[in-house]
Structure formats: structure tokens, C-alpha cells
Scaffold this motif. Structure first.
Motif, mmCIF file in Angstrom:
data_model
loop_
_atom_site.group_PDB
_atom_site.id
_atom_site.type_symbol
_atom_site.label_atom_id
_atom_site.label_comp_id
_atom_site.label_asym_id
_atom_site.label_seq_id
_atom_site.Cartn_x
_atom_site.Cartn_y
_atom_site.Cartn_z
ATOM 1 N N VAL A 74 0.881 -1.174 0.000
ATOM 2 C CA VAL A 74 0.000 0.000 0.000
ATOM 3 C C VAL A 74 0.917 1.222 0.000
ATOM 4 N N GLN A 77 -0.564 7.709 0.344
ATOM 5 C CA GLN A 77 -1.739 8.253 -0.336
ATOM 6 C C GLN A 77 -1.925 9.726 0.032
ATOM 7 N N ASP A 82 -8.642 6.962 0.546
ATOM 8 C CA ASP A 82 -8.043 6.067 -0.465
ATOM 9 C C ASP A 82 -7.100 5.075 0.216
ATOM 10 N N TRP A 83 -6.352 5.564 1.202
ATOM 11 C CA TRP A 83 -5.446 4.664 1.922
ATOM 12 C C TRP A 83 -6.246 3.545 2.609
ATOM 13 N N GLU A 86 -7.604 1.018 0.031
ATOM 14 C CA GLU A 86 -6.515 0.167 -0.490
ATOM 15 C C GLU A 86 -6.089 -0.861 0.552
#
Ligand SMILES: [Zn+2]
Length: 399
Positions: A74, A77, A82-83, A86
Motif C-alpha cells: 500500500v 496516499q 483512499d489509503w 486500499e
């Protein structure tokens, strides 16, 4: 008895000692002070370590070892949402074997970088036996999620982990509430009751993202969609219209037994509330950068007098689990404050937050002999050099 001698000794509870010594017998510290005093009449072994500093092992109050297999999977971000998306997707693709191998590797690196005590947040219990077999001391937080658990209940009814006989006899184990957007008021209450009956510290992620603040003050689509996807949404949910800190205070979750983690979106009033209740805030500032969460309001926290400790969060959301990286980041970004303060947060602050300062967090007679040495060359910017050397992996344990 062994006397460890070096150019600097950092007791943490006292100013740095130039040409200092620490006397160790078995697993305990016997004496700390200037070498000239300590070595007068001393008959044991003297180990001269030279240019550098002897200091206590650091206390990393917040990791998720079970995410360690996500290291490098990962990427950093710009948006925290979004982090999270993911990370949840990537974690779902890990096998139990990958998870366990990741925990083992992460524990090795924590130990090598000078971590004496770690606050581990487990979602499955998988990291527990691996921690038991590692040289690190730990406090285990079993993390509970349940936005839709709206009726009152006892914790083991909903979380069978707490029914295991070894849980009842474990010394350093607590229930944790994941976050205000994933835990119902009834679950906060059940977690509080379970911990209070055992005088155990508790943990919660607090004010980590702007999205969390928006969700509690007015509701927002991101968490509503996330909770719906996970089958946890409560259709008649009404946002409490309060900041995350005020909401947890209303639920009687704050206090000196509570470690709130992150605080990137705390207002000055929130900082005052945390200070007034004695709540601990565990700063993970590099993790907040990695995940796109933001930056905690360090000057407001210090001004209000909030109890502070440090953590790294997980390898899904940080470059590494080396706490010296966190101290270095704080020193570089808040240069107006004395560097020794960041060392205190990363040692004694963490030990106090976890209720383990009788053994950990400083060099003092009677404490556990968990200390190490970091070689240092220059004399200018002492703290910057110390944190950079620690972040570069120059720690060496003194046995
Ligand atoms: Zn976390």
C-alpha cells in the motif's frame, strides 16, 4: 555486576549525563550517574562504549503487527479514504501464513531498532503467540468493531476471543474500541466495562481523518458506504453533532486509562478536553503523512498539557516501525521545542500510558535493564544526531 560507561547517558527522568555510567545486575538497573562517582570502589566488569549515548529501550505504543505483510503493497496516499480502501482490499488478500510471517519479521525489526515494549493491536489474536516468543515486552489490545451492535451486551457475548481461559489469566491484555465511526455506544460501554474490571488500559483511534470529523458532526457518504458494504450500517443513525473527542467524552470513554491514537484533526478545545480528562494521545506523525490523514496539532497539544506518547501504526501505513523515525520527524518539524522532549515521549511517555513505568521508560535504579547504545560522532545538534542514528538502525542492545 556490569557498569556500562559512555560519553553520554540519557536517564530520561534527569538531564543527560556527560561521561556517565549505568550499573546492571541480572535483569535490573542498580545505579545511574556520572562514571567518576559510580565507578568509585566498583568491583564488577566495566564496559566502555565510547562516543555515543546509553539510553532506555523505546516504547512503541501503537502497532498493528498483523498488517506487516502489507509492507510496500500500500503506497503513500494523498487522501486517507483512499489509503483505507486500499489497505482493506490488500489485507483481505493475505493468507494466515503470510500474516504470521509478517508479524515475525516486523517483531525482528522492532527489536533491532531498540523497542523494549510495544502496544500491539490485534484483530485475530494471531500476533499473540508470536509476541509471547519474542524478546519484546508487550501489551495486547484486542480490537473490537461493531457499529451495528446497538443493544447493551457483555463483551464475550459478541467477541468469543474473550471467552478463552488464557485471556482471563493474561497479564497485559485489554479490549480496544476501533474508532468512533466503527463502534456503537453500546460497544464502547462493553469495552469500558471489561477493561475497568481489570484495571486495564484501553485504546481507540481518535480524530485520525477529516472524514471522521465530518461523519460525527454531520454524517458523510464515505463511512456510510463503507459500513453498508461491510453490513454494519444502522439505517436510523443520527450523527451526534460533536467532535470525535466530545463524543467519546459523552460516552465516558476518555480518561487516564485511555490511549487515543492519532489526533490529526483535534481542535484546540479537543486538546483541552483530552488534557482535562488525563487521556493519553499517541502520536504517529509519520503514519499520518503516509496515509494522507494530516498532521497532529502538536503546539496545541503541548500548550494544553495533553499526556503524549508515540507509536508508528502499521507497515500498511508507515515506512517502517522504527520509533526513532517518529522522534526525528517531530524534532525536524517542531524545532522550537527541546529535542529531549521527543525522547521522553518515545520512552517514559509510552511506559506511563501503558501502565508499565515501574519497569520501562527510563534509566533508574530498580527498573528493568532494557537499555542500548547509539554511537554518535559530533557534539552539535545532539538530539538530531541521536534520532537520525536511531532511525538509521545504529541501536545496539546492552545485555
Ligand atoms: Zn492504528
Amino acid at each position: 555486576m556490569i557498569a556500562h560507561v559512555s560519553k553520554w547517558v540519557l536517564p530520561v527522568e534527569q538531564p543527560p549525563i556527560r561521561d556517565g555510567a549505568v550499573v546492571v545486575k541480572g535483569d535490573r538497573i542498580m545505579a545511574v550517574g556520572p562514571a567518576a562517582e559510580i565507578l568509585r570502589g566498583f568491583r564488577g566488569l566495566v564496559c566502555e562504549h565510547g562516543a555515543g549515548a546509553i539510553m532506555p529501550g523505546v516504547v512503541n505504543c501503537h502497532v498493528h503487527l498483523e498488517f506487516s505483510a502489507l509492507a510496500g503493497r500500500v503506497i503513500p496516499q494523498a487522501r486517507w479514504e483512499d489509503w483505507l480502501t486500499e489497505t482493506l482490499a490488500a489485507y483481505g488478500g493475505l493468507s494466515p501464513v503470510e500474516v504470521e510471517a509478517g508479524v515475525g519479521r516486523a517483531l525482528d525489526t522492532l527489536w533491532q531498532s531498540g523497542t523494549a515494549l510495544v502496544g500491539e493491536v490485534t484483530n485475530t489474536g494471531a500476533s499473540w503467540p508470536i509476541l509471547e516468543n519474542s524478546p519484546l515486552s508487550y501489551h495486547l489490545f484486542y480490537e473490537c468493531l461493531g457499529f451495528n451492535l446497538v443493544a447493551d451486551f457483555d463483551l464475550p457475548e459478541a467477541f468469543p476471543f474473550f471467552k478463552q481461559p488464557e485471556v482471563e489469566s493474561a497479564g497485559f491484555l485489554s479490549a480496544a474500541a476501533h474508532a468512533p465511526y466503527s463502534v456503537s455506544p453500546a460497544l464502547f460501554k462493553a469495552v469500558t466495562q471489561w477493561n475497568a474490571a481489570r484495571l486495564a488500559p484501553q485504546m481507540v483511534h481518535l480524530a485520525e481523518s477529516r472524514a471522521e470529523l465530518d461523519f460525527l458532526t454531520g454524517g458523510n457518504g464515505f463511512f456510510e458506504n463503507l459500513l453498508k458494504c461491510r453490513g454494519r450500517w444502522v439505517p436510523d443513525f443520527q450523527p451526534p453533532k460533536m467532535s470525535p473527542s466530545a463524543y467519546l467524552h459523552d460516552l465516558e470513554f476518555l480518561g487516564p486509562q485511555t490511549l487515543a491514537v492519532h489526533g490529526a484533526w483535534l481542535s484546540a478545545a479537543d486538546c483541552e478536553l483530552l488534557a482535562a480528562t488525563g487521556t493519553w494521545l499517541v502520536l504517529c506523525p509519520r503514519a499520518n503523512r503516509y496515509t494522507g490523514a494530516g498532521t497532529p496539532p502538536v503546539p496545541d497539544l503541548l500548550e494544553a498539557g495533553v499526556n503524549l506518547a508515540l507509536g508508528t501504526d502499521s507497515l500498511a501505513g508507515n515506512w517502517d516501525l522504527n520509533l526513532f523515525g517518529e522522534m526525528l520527524w517531530l524534532q525536524q518539524n517542531f524545532p522550537a521545542y527541546p529535542g529531549g522532549m521527543w525522547l521522553r515521549l518515545g520512552t517514559l511517555g509510552g511506559a506511563r500510558a501503558l501502565g508499565r513505568d515501574r519497569d520501562f521508560g527510563s534509566l533508574a535504579a530498580g527498573k528493568k535493564a532494557v537499555l542500548g547504545f547509539i554511537p554518535l560522532e559530533g557534539d552539535s545538534d545532539f538530539w538530531g544526531e541521536l534520532f537520525a542514528a536511531g532511525a538509521a538502525g545504529k541501536w545496539r542492545w546492552l545485555g
